[in-house]
Each structure stands twice: as structure tokens, then as C-alpha cells.
Design an enzyme around this catalytic site. Sequence first.
Site, PDB file in Angstrom:
ATOM      1  N   THR B 168       0.823  -1.206   0.000  1.00  0.00           N
ATOM      2  CA  THR B 168       0.000   0.000   0.000  1.00  0.00           C
ATOM      3  C   THR B 168       0.863   1.265   0.000  1.00  0.00           C
ATOM      4  O   THR B 168       0.644   2.188  -0.778  1.00  0.00           O
ATOM      5  CB  THR B 168      -0.930  -0.009   1.227  1.00  0.00           C
ATOM      6  OG1 THR B 168      -1.687  -1.204   1.192  1.00  0.00           O
ATOM      7  CG2 THR B 168      -1.863   1.177   1.218  1.00  0.00           C
ATOM      8  N   SER B 171       2.531   1.503  -3.418  1.00  0.00           N
ATOM      9  CA  SER B 171       1.721   1.383  -4.624  1.00  0.00           C
ATOM     10  C   SER B 171       1.611   2.751  -5.298  1.00  0.00           C
ATOM     11  O   SER B 171       1.333   3.754  -4.641  1.00  0.00           O
ATOM     12  CB  SER B 171       0.318   0.883  -4.261  1.00  0.00           C
ATOM     13  OG  SER B 171      -0.606   1.310  -5.230  1.00  0.00           O
ATOM     14  N   VAL B 173      -0.611   3.967  -7.055  1.00  0.00           N
ATOM     15  CA  VAL B 173      -1.938   4.576  -7.030  1.00  0.00           C
ATOM     16  C   VAL B 173      -2.459   4.805  -5.619  1.00  0.00           C
ATOM     17  O   VAL B 173      -3.491   5.429  -5.431  1.00  0.00           O
ATOM     18  CB  VAL B 173      -2.962   3.720  -7.809  1.00  0.00           C
ATOM     19  CG1 VAL B 173      -2.638   3.740  -9.296  1.00  0.00           C
ATOM     20  CG2 VAL B 173      -3.019   2.301  -7.272  1.00  0.00           C
ATOM     21  N   GLU B 174      -1.763   4.276  -4.631  1.00  0.00           N
ATOM     22  CA  GLU B 174      -2.236   4.503  -3.262  1.00  0.00           C
ATOM     23  C   GLU B 174      -1.350   5.549  -2.589  1.00  0.00           C
ATOM     24  O   GLU B 174      -1.390   6.709  -2.962  1.00  0.00           O
ATOM     25  CB  GLU B 174      -2.314   3.175  -2.500  1.00  0.00           C
ATOM     26  CG  GLU B 174      -3.340   2.242  -3.170  1.00  0.00           C
ATOM     27  CD  GLU B 174      -3.630   0.986  -2.393  1.00  0.00           C
ATOM     28  OE1 GLU B 174      -3.730   1.042  -1.161  1.00  0.00           O
ATOM     29  OE2 GLU B 174      -3.759  -0.083  -3.019  1.00  0.00           O
ATOM     30  N   MET B 175      -0.483   5.170  -1.677  1.00  0.00           N
ATOM     31  CA  MET B 175       0.294   6.192  -0.978  1.00  0.00           C
ATOM     32  C   MET B 175       1.536   6.609  -1.779  1.00  0.00           C
ATOM     33  O   MET B 175       2.167   7.626  -1.458  1.00  0.00           O
ATOM     34  CB  MET B 175       0.631   5.720   0.425  1.00  0.00           C
ATOM     35  CG  MET B 175      -0.659   5.533   1.241  1.00  0.00           C
ATOM     36  SD  MET B 175      -0.427   4.749   2.832  1.00  0.00           S
ATOM     37  CE  MET B 175       0.055   6.154   3.813  1.00  0.00           C
TER      38      MET B 175
END
Lengths: 500, 399
Positions: B168, B171, B173-175
Site C-alpha cells: 500500500t 503502490s 496509485v495509493e500512498m
Amino acid sequence: MKSTLFKIIGGILLLAIGVFLGRTLLGTSGESTVPMPSTMQYRNVGHSGDTTQVAQRKEFTGQIIEVKKGGSIQEAVKAANPGDLIRVFPGTYSENVYIDKDDISLQGVIIKGEWPTLDGKHKINDGFLYSGNGILIENFKIINYKGNGIMGQAGNNFIIRNNWIIDTGVYGIFPQFGKNGLIEHNVLSVIADAAIYVGMCDNIDVRHNEVFDSVAGIEIENSRHCLVENNYVHNNTGGLLAFITPGLPIKTAFNIIFRNNFVVNNNHPNFGAPGSTVASIPPGTGILIMAADDVIVENNIITGNKNTGITIVDLATGDPKANDPNSEGNPDRVVILDNIMFGNGDDPTGEIKAIMLTQLETKGPDIFAYGGGIGSTIRDKNRYRTFGLGDYGPAQIEDTKDIKTMMLGAPVPPRSVTDQELGEITYYGVCAGCHALGTTLIGVDTQIIKDIYVDNPQGIVNYITKPLNLRDDYPEMPPQDYLSDEAKMAVAKYILQMTN
Amino acid sequence: MENKSTLLKLSIIGLLFSGLLLFFFSSDSSESYTDLAALNCHCPPGFKLNEDNKCISKNLYQQYDSPNNQGVGGLQTGLPVVRDGFTPQEIDLGRYLFFDPVMSIDGSMSCATCHEPNKGFSDGLPTSIGKDNLKLDRAAPTLWNVGYLKRLFWDGRAATLEEQMEMTLFSEVEMANNPENLLNTLNNIDNYRKLFAEAYPERDKKEDIELPEIFKALAAFQSSLISLNSKYDQYAHGYHAALNEKEIEGMNVFRSFVARCAECHTPPLFTNQQFAVIGSPEPDGLPLDPGAEIPFADKSMRGAFKVPTLRNIDLTAPYMHSGKFETLREAVEFYTKGRGHAVPKDEKLYIHWHIWEPELSDYELDRLVDFLKTLNDESFMPKMPETLPSGIKLTNQQT
């Protein structure tokens, strides 16, 4: 003439008087002779395995609560305490009885053929649903439920006996997550999945039951140490089943004995729910062993099953659609001892038919094995018509007569926690949400509680049961009356002896 | 002269004064770091501190056995093995990290952005919002009792919390962070250097913060989020007055073999931690999510997702992996609308055998919702930090 007539009338009168006297003086009221149910008996405690001496027997210690026609069994369960016996008299009871208590016995009283009957009217989900340990259920007629006749979720040391179960939905008798149980002398029919389904259990005996007109007769699934003996299993789609269903949290099935059963004419059309595992069982299956290990098939009479007598398959063959990397899918170390087998395979279907045609056979075999698995053996291979048993060696045992039961020699004890442990888990598991020693959280510092109640645990018990808000600078404490008296006292004592 | 010397004196005094001022000012500002509370030396509720300064899990379910030690069964069944044994300092450090947006590439998102304590450690959205307001594919699962889980993410692609958070944090697209930048950022914040040194006293104080330390502290905090004191639990432990008649009716529907909820959402965690293809629909316009098929490289798991816990489920609407159902009522109704009814026409899914046609009545569906609401318990809610070690304001992320 007259005197003859007189004699006849006199004779009839005398007879009537005799019958009347006989009925009143000698007849017994059914209620006064209701025997206590026989309880769980343990023969092995302190004895060798082959003794018949009962070493330990559960005693009835509680009240007898009677439920008569028009009453509610559930109300009796609510009133009952562990050790109590609930006697249910003939009548129709349309309810779902749930038992979330330990050591409750439910005994139907059958009077002149009239049974206490639980009728789900095809609207109620389950007849009996229990989660407690030490549950006994006997002498009930259970009909027309949507889910189960009797279902257990956890609950050890159970007896389910002498019940007459018809059309109760998915399962007739279904203990799940239980250890040490006895299922005997039940008659079950018209069940859309397994009539008797032992799921994710250990140490279960299934004996002397009659199961028929169901999709699966007796199913031992993801369970260990089970004895299935002396059952009459006829006209189901499949008779006896031992298998692993993938995707369940408990993933093994082993040490299962099928012994002395009648597995006869299991040719019923399959009416299992679409998608269920049993929906794919071909009609005419006597015994099905799928992925289970160490299954012994001994001295059964297996006749007239039109597909095969015994089918042994791996998961990849039997249930290819559900993969589970954590379920080992091969049936290993299956042992076939002597069995009476004839008249099986007269009208094979599906895959077995196709496979037999490749052998230029139109009949299914007595014993059919397909797929993986190692170490399986058979005592007298020549006497049966077999397919796929090429690597089966000779059996290393003749019989299993030394195994009288798979039940335990002593009851599964409830997990015992000391008062100290109970106090500790209650303090940290509940109280610690608001209290800590040496610091103030939502409630007061535990040290203050210690100082107020020196040598007075009862004072703490009284307070937490019914708190009085004494301090303006703290929120009101909710009552902890849901804790058992035992836990309340244990946590009070625990708090008073805390040092860090 | 007089004037000059006075001026000189004054200027010297002035200089001294301003120097002092400067000194005090600067020492003031450095004190604003040291003012921050040191790490908590107490375990969070639900844990007992042992002699080795480790927090050991304690709860009322430890009174009970668990069949084959799997932590699934009935009302009085023990739990699966939990991750415990972290120090109070690790847990507390993890709490700061969890709430600190400094963890993301641009300081805009913390773990709590998608796992908000006041939304059941979820975010109230159908699917979460990632970096630059990108709408992600799946819903944020609750973190309550996450320390008991053997697989993380809806598709189970992580086996430990450490694996999960790495996927996460890093990633795109996340953090959207990366290991170098994260370490750089934290190592340049004195507060964090001090806190990590306190949480990991066995190493030299001057050493740099390392990734495993970050992961362990976050795992420690997340594993401390325990919810086992709901009304349902009171019933399970034997206090039957904890549930009213309707809730008990709901519980009996829940565990009956007609509805079969308890077959996968098995007590005491209300998940059996397996994967199941239930064929729930995606929100309009979205393609079918292949779920566990991808990480497990297994066609039969197409559309399979990890069975989620139902504890605190009332707090984490909307429901299912992509938030299709806004209410619990809609979510439970899904199960009685027909096996595979929402599977796209061109898909062949291996729907789980427990998905069938239970024909539940409206009354039963209402009771199921009543029961599910009895699984609420936030009594061990952790405190949010008042200030963050990074100096970033906490409030702007709690929208």
C-alpha cells in the site's frame, strides 16, 4: 334358550368387568414409567480398550422440566440450568429450539405411539440448534423444516438418539465442530443433502441408524476418528460418504471406519440443490470415498447399487471445480476388508459408464478407484469386480475388532481456567478498556479501586454489578452485570492483588 | 563620547538581548519537539504487559477451546492465534505512523485516510480514493481484529501485515511512496529519530531508521485493534439478556443452515478466513473484479474474495468488495436473490456451494440486520495523537 342368552350376556358382562378391572388395576400410566435417558458412558477410563465395564457415566443432577402439548420447548430451555432434563410429551411443537447452554438433556416421551413432534411446516429453519456441550436429544419426531432437523455448532460430548426425522431440508442430523459424540438409532428420510452429516468433527460414532430416500445417507466430511457401524442405508442417491470438501477451515478427513453396514439399492434420483457438493453424486453410489485418508471398509453388505459399490476418487476427479491449495486431495491408505458385494453396477451412469465402456464393459464395478492416492490395500481383491485397483496391495490387517468405538475414553473436559486466569482475562479483556494501574484512562486509576476495597472483593462485585456514579469528573460506568458471578468475583480478587 | 558610549553600551545590551532572544527562541522551537510525549509504556486494552516488556493478548474467549486450533466454531469457541508480543513502545510508535500523512509521497495521505477510526477503520466509500484523487478498485476493509487474519487484502495477496502495508505504501496509485523517500523523510525528522530509538532500544540511538522497524511498528499498532466486547459477545459468554428477542431471532437465522451466514462468517471472528466466490455485483459500469484469481493464478478463484469479518460491520457501509450495497439490508438481501443472479452473462464463475436459494422472508432479512448490529464494539478505540511527530496537522486528513 333364555338361560343360554343369559349366560352369554353374563359372560360378556364379566368380560367387560374383567377388562375394566384389568385396565384400571394392572394398566400403567405411561407417564409414571418414563425412564431416565441413559447418559454418556465411558468404558475406557482406567481400563483396557476391550472391557465392557462402564467406568464413568454422566449423572443427572438437575431438575426435570415437563413440556406438555400446547407448551413451548424453547421456554423450557430458557428456564433450564445445566444438568436439567426437559421432558417433552406428545403434541406438535412448531418452533426452532436453540440451546446455548451446557448439559441440557431433551427427552421426548412417546405414549402409545404418539410422538412429541417438531413440525417446521416448511417455514421454520431448524428444529434443534445447539452450541452447548453435553447436549442430549432423544425420542423426537422432527418434520418439515427448511434447514436441519438437529444442528450443532461446536458442542462436545453430545448424544443424538432415537429420533425420527423426515424432510427437514438440507440435513437431518448435522453436528459441526463437535468432539466426542454419539448418533444412534435414528431413522431419517427425504433429506435433500445428507441425512446424517458429520462436519468438521472428531471422535464420533454413528451406529444403528436407518437412512433412506435422501441424496446422501451418512456423510463424514472434514472429520477425523469416526466409526460408522450397523446402519441400514438404502435408496439414497449415495449411501455412505467419507470426503474432504475444499475451502473449509478444517481441512482433513482421516481414520474413518465403515463397518457392518447394509448399503443397499442406493439408486434414488439426485435431488440435491444445484451447486451443492452432493448434487454431483451419481445415483447408484453405494460408498464414496473422496480425498479422505485411512478409511477402512469392513464387513458391509453392499448390494444393488446401480452405479458402483464403492467409488474411491481424488478431489481433482470428484470435485474439480473448487481448488484449495491447503486441502490434500488424494485418498491415501484406504483399506478394503471383507465385504459382501453383488448386484452393483447394473446400470452405470456418466463418467463411470464412459470409463467402463473403454474396458468393453457395460456394467459398473463393485469397486472403482480413479485418480491419485497411495498406500491403499485390499484383503481379497479377486472376489470383486474392480476398476483402477492395480496398485492396491494386500491388506495388512484382517479386521478392526479391537476398535469398539471412536469416542473418547473420558468426556472432553471444558477448558479449565483458574480463578486467577479468569480474573486476568476479564481485567485485561474488559476492564482495561477504561482502567489501568498507575494511570487514568476513562475511568479511575485501578490503584484507587485497590485502595478503596482492600480485602473486600465483594464490594467490587457489588459495585460493578450496579455502579453508582460517585465522581463528577468521571463518566458513569456501565453495569458489568453480563459477566458471570464467577468472573466478577475472579476479577475483583485479581484487581486487589495487582502489583503492576 | 558619552553619547557614543551609551549608544555602544545600548547596542551591546541590545545585541546581547537579541542574542538571548534568539537563543531562547531557538531553544523554544527545539523544545517543541522534546515536548512531545514520549512513547506510551502501557499496553493498550486487551493486552497485558509481561516481564519482557511485551504486550500479550487477553480476552474472555481464552476460556474456551477451539476445534483443531482453527478458531472457528460456535458461541464458546476460542479464537485463532493472534499476533501479539509487541512492546508498548512499538505499538505507540505505530499509532503515530498510522495517523501521519508523512508516510505518503506528498504528505497527503496517512493509513487513517482510508482506515478512519470513526468509520470502523474503513472510509465510508464504495471504493477508496488513492493518490491525486484517483478512484481505486476496492473498498477499504476494517482493521478491527486484523491481527487475527492470515491473509490480507480482499484478494488475499498478502500473508502478513508487513507485506500488506508495503504494497500500500509503495503502490503508485495509493500512498505512492518508495522505500528511499520514506526512509529519507523519516530520518530527517528528529522526532521520529527519537521515537524509533525509544521503540528499538537495542540498537544505537544514532542509527538510521530502517524499513522493518517501520513495518513492525505499524503491524504492532494494527494488531492492537481488538473488538470482542459487543452485545453479541455478552450473549456468547452466557448473558442471554444481552440480546433482545428480535436480535436472537436474527442470530438463529444467521446460523441456520438455510441462510448459512455462519458457515463462512463463523464465530468468534465472524470469518472462517477462506476465499469464496459469491457472485456479488460490481457498481454500474465496472467490469467484473477477478479477485483472488490473479494472486493465486487459479481460474477456479475468479471472482473469489476473502470472507471478511462482520465485527463492527454496521460501521463500515457500503458493503462488498466494491461497495455495491449501501445498506446492510441490501447486502443481506443479495444472498436470497438467487444463486449467481448478478454474474455477468459472459462469465462462468464457480459460485460457492453455500450460495443457494434460501428464500428468506423480509422479516428474516430485517432480523439478520438486527443481529449484525449487535456485533458493534469500539470500547478499545485507540486515541488519535494530538500532534504528529512530522508536525503535519492531523485535522486536515480527517474529512
